[in-house]
Scaffold this motif. Sequence first.
Motif, PDB file in Angstrom:
ATOM      1  N   SER A 249       0.848  -1.187   0.000  1.00 49.96           N
ATOM      2  CA  SER A 249       0.000   0.000   0.000  1.00 49.96           C
ATOM      3  C   SER A 249       0.885   1.239   0.000  1.00 49.96           C
ATOM      4  O   SER A 249       2.091   1.143  -0.283  1.00 49.96           O
ATOM      5  CB  SER A 249      -0.953  -0.021   1.206  1.00 49.96           C
ATOM      6  OG  SER A 249      -1.957   0.954   1.068  1.00 49.96           O
ATOM      7  N   THR A 250       0.287   2.400   0.313  1.00 49.95           N
ATOM      8  CA  THR A 250       0.997   3.670   0.232  1.00 49.95           C
ATOM      9  C   THR A 250       0.815   4.441   1.528  1.00 49.95           C
ATOM     10  O   THR A 250      -0.280   4.475   2.094  1.00 49.95           O
ATOM     11  CB  THR A 250       0.464   4.522  -0.940  1.00 49.95           C
ATOM     12  OG1 THR A 250       0.415   3.709  -2.110  1.00 49.95           O
ATOM     13  CG2 THR A 250       1.359   5.720  -1.197  1.00 49.95           C
TER      14      THR A 250
ATOM     15  N   PRO B 124       0.088   7.397   4.062  1.00 48.70           N
ATOM     16  CA  PRO B 124      -0.928   8.441   3.931  1.00 48.70           C
ATOM     17  C   PRO B 124      -0.473   9.837   4.320  1.00 48.70           C
ATOM     18  O   PRO B 124      -1.312  10.717   4.545  1.00 48.70           O
ATOM     19  CB  PRO B 124      -2.015   7.958   4.897  1.00 48.70           C
ATOM     20  CG  PRO B 124      -1.225   7.355   6.016  1.00 48.70           C
ATOM     21  CD  PRO B 124      -0.030   6.701   5.368  1.00 48.70           C
TER      22      PRO B 124
ATOM     23  N   TRP C  33      -7.352   5.297   6.550  1.00 48.08           N
ATOM     24  CA  TRP C  33      -6.181   4.693   5.931  1.00 48.08           C
ATOM     25  C   TRP C  33      -6.052   3.262   6.434  1.00 48.08           C
ATOM     26  O   TRP C  33      -6.391   2.957   7.573  1.00 48.08           O
ATOM     27  CB  TRP C  33      -4.931   5.493   6.296  1.00 48.08           C
ATOM     28  CG  TRP C  33      -3.699   4.862   5.763  1.00 48.08           C
ATOM     29  CD1 TRP C  33      -3.202   4.967   4.507  1.00 48.08           C
ATOM     30  CD2 TRP C  33      -2.815   3.985   6.476  1.00 48.08           C
ATOM     31  NE1 TRP C  33      -2.069   4.213   4.385  1.00 48.08           N
ATOM     32  CE2 TRP C  33      -1.816   3.601   5.570  1.00 48.08           C
ATOM     33  CE3 TRP C  33      -2.788   3.490   7.770  1.00 48.08           C
ATOM     34  CZ2 TRP C  33      -0.772   2.750   5.944  1.00 48.08           C
ATOM     35  CZ3 TRP C  33      -1.758   2.639   8.134  1.00 48.08           C
ATOM     36  CH2 TRP C  33      -0.762   2.287   7.223  1.00 48.08           C
TER      37      TRP C  33
ATOM     38  N   GLN D  86      -3.510   2.279  -3.070  1.00 49.08           N
ATOM     39  CA  GLN D  86      -3.796   2.193  -1.648  1.00 49.08           C
ATOM     40  C   GLN D  86      -4.699   0.977  -1.485  1.00 49.08           C
ATOM     41  O   GLN D  86      -5.794   0.921  -2.070  1.00 49.08           O
ATOM     42  CB  GLN D  86      -4.511   3.445  -1.166  1.00 49.08           C
ATOM     43  CG  GLN D  86      -4.706   3.467   0.336  1.00 49.08           C
ATOM     44  CD  GLN D  86      -4.073   4.675   0.974  1.00 49.08           C
ATOM     45  OE1 GLN D  86      -4.599   5.753   0.910  1.00 49.08           O
ATOM     46  NE2 GLN D  86      -2.911   4.472   1.574  1.00 49.08           N
TER      47      GLN D  86
END
Length: 881
Positions: free
Chosen positions: A14-15, A17, A443, A460
């Motif tokens: 994922s990324t 936040p 998130w 994400q």
Amino acid sequence: MTADPRFTTTAVRSTCPYCGVGCGVLLARDDAGGLTVRGDPDHPANRGALCSKGAALAETVGLGGRLLAPRVGGRAADWESALDHVAWRLGAIIARHGPDSVAFYLSGQMLTEDYYVANKLMKGFIGSANVDTNSRLCMSSTVAGHRRAFGTDTVPGTYEDIDEADLVVLVGSNLAWCHPILHRRLMAARAARGTRIIVIDPRRTASCEDADLHLPIRPGADVALFNRLLAEIAARGATDTGFLAHVEGAEAAIAAARADRADTGLSEAQIRAFCDMWIDTTRVVTIFSQGVNQSSSGTDKVNAIINCHLATGRIGRPGMGPFSVTGQPNAMGGREVGGLANMLACHMALENPAHRTAVARFWNAPAPLPERPGLKAVEMFDAVAEGRIRAIWIIHTNPAATMPDADRVRAALKACELVVVSDITAQTDTAECADVLLPALGWAEKDGTVTNSDRTISRQRPVLPGPRLARADWAILADIGRRLGWRDAFAWDRPAQIFREHAALSGIAGGFGLDFDISGLAGISDAEYDALAPTRWPVSAARRGGRFYGDGRFHHADGRARMVALTSRPPADMPDAERPFVLNTGRARDHWHTMTRTGRSARLSAHMAEPWLDIHPKDAARLGLAAAGLAEVTSATGRAVLRVRLNNGQRRGEVFAPIHWTGQTAPTGRVSALVAGRCDPLSGQPESKATPVAIRPLAARWLAFAVATRPFRPDCAYWALARTAGGWRAELAGTDPVADWPAKARRLFALANADLAESADPARGAWRGALTENGRLVAALFVAPQPVALMRDHITACLGREAPHVLTGMAPADAPDEGPVVCACLGVGVNAIARAIVDGALSSVAQIAAATGAGTNCGSCRAEVAALIDRLSVPRPAAAE
């Protein structure tokens, strides 16, 4: 080291936040339903590294404080009734007052798919351009500058340019604190290839630690400095005449630069050194951020930087170019879908009839799209205050705390006919003003895409289930669109469908010759979307990724760039006899926006637990301010009380305060209340770096430090609350006398029946009390007439334990106190570093890193370590001859 199987078999990519760097993360659920986070070594933005905030992400999840069900009028509701209510109220207001009576205020915390749906609903179907974003407050001057110079909002370069540059100029960017992973890449380039660094900033920040040259520029003088550089480029014959064949306006821009002799606050020797380094180095990257953007002349500052790169042809080639680094994880994604009030989706122009027609046809919109820009952020909340906007939907942002003139914004929201807030928590200043609260996914629960500062689209991916009734933002917006009568246009049931629609629309933009074109992804399957690797746009049949403009082809109608003739202007408000100081605002190292996420981490709160005011020691002495005392700061719009921090890196007559504290954590620390809504005329971005203020000591009768295992909310002239590993801590101050401290302590902590041990010194105005239950410390309060000298971190560690010594405020000899955290990544305290310096006779940052670990992760604490070495190192005697 044994590999963690969670990351080798079941980790979710994922990324992060937080900032616009867009770091990849590997997420793994633990047995207790929590999260473990590591940097993704395969992500091109960070290559496995994480800053202190990213490394602490696992500490910020959980259900504490979460909004778990819709609320209408303060009462819990189900989704059907809540959405029916919102749709009915919006529809009625639009019917009575027209589409421009409603507005959406969005956030760079939203995913691109969420942003796309909001933009489509407002501009395409409600029929208003009143959709704007908190990104207006951080990078809209860059958007305006890009469009003026290039014909579209394009970041020309890539992160690889930092690796390949021979000179990197940081302008209004404390990269070491605000984008630590990019700063780490810069430090690696310096070590590998000797990259030189110039920092242009009124303050001496952590980014100056490894700089070759620091230019403490006068606030607002960036145009004057880069005009001096442009004039010198021309005088030395350093222009690239071949590249200038692709540029309009060079002669006028150079003439204006020669005529601009405004004061920069720098010496001629400093300016000459800057010009020599810049002109004599071909591979130059100029990185700029909020110090450039957040200005009433921010667009001109951006174009002044771009002018110099265009004049020399230093753009779009390896290791050279102007580079804007954004503050939020999806500020770029919002720009791509038209999340700003003056843009259409896919970088198409609202003012362009052909673009409007094409988008309306693609969306099958019920009426022509708005022909003129909507209200930008400051204008939008002015319209709320004036009653022109009667309904506003705010998604994942906190304008009652973050907008300029924040007190007026909060009052406007409380008086507005309909305020809808989508968020993960009801514990924000803005949520307190809402008529309807909608619980959104947070998130680690969201599914979609974000775009970072160098145009890389990353996924994400959810790893935690959404709690209770929380829903995705795009789904909430689509439900409202269907309820308002546009069922087919908002019929998605998964984010991949929205992404494909967005990508297909970008093909139309590409057909107009625009930069943003990801039509090559319009046909990806759901499985391919789920597996999408980080991808830099454009992605089309014509081109993929890479840099822009090195070939001299731009996006104005004639294919040429524009250099802009500029004359420097002072900030919108200047200091005077009543308000003689200039206030600069910005970010702290370990906190993010209004701390709804980072404030949940005790580790991140341990570095700076309260809002502060950096001031030069000589200014402080003149004002009667002492280190660790409290300063009352007033402007034309508001008031704040901040802890005094003496800082020789401040220019005289200027002060700095961080932006993160709110009515939930420090009501008098809300610095946005001090900032007026003076904006750049082109970008609409407010001036947040140069507010005239008056400063005086707070007339406090007492100051205190408090800790407790359970939440508490003080009631006094000043307080700042922060999480600890075992509870909460607070700094307090009062202007009224207290007759009965034991009673006040019991009321403060709501502990009427706890056992109380106390120590009082009435002659000195000091009192200390410890409250215990079953012999274990549950709260303590320490009061004095001056800043209380205690081992604060040790006291907070005593919570929940037997601590008979706690009233001494000192750690026992067999329990050494590590002191306030310096390295948040690894939890290294100031006392551990001090022992290494004094007892271990260590005298370099590298030696301290090897001994304690401080500075070995993201490196953002290196400047503080260096300052400790300077302060504590004992000179060694010279060796005998």
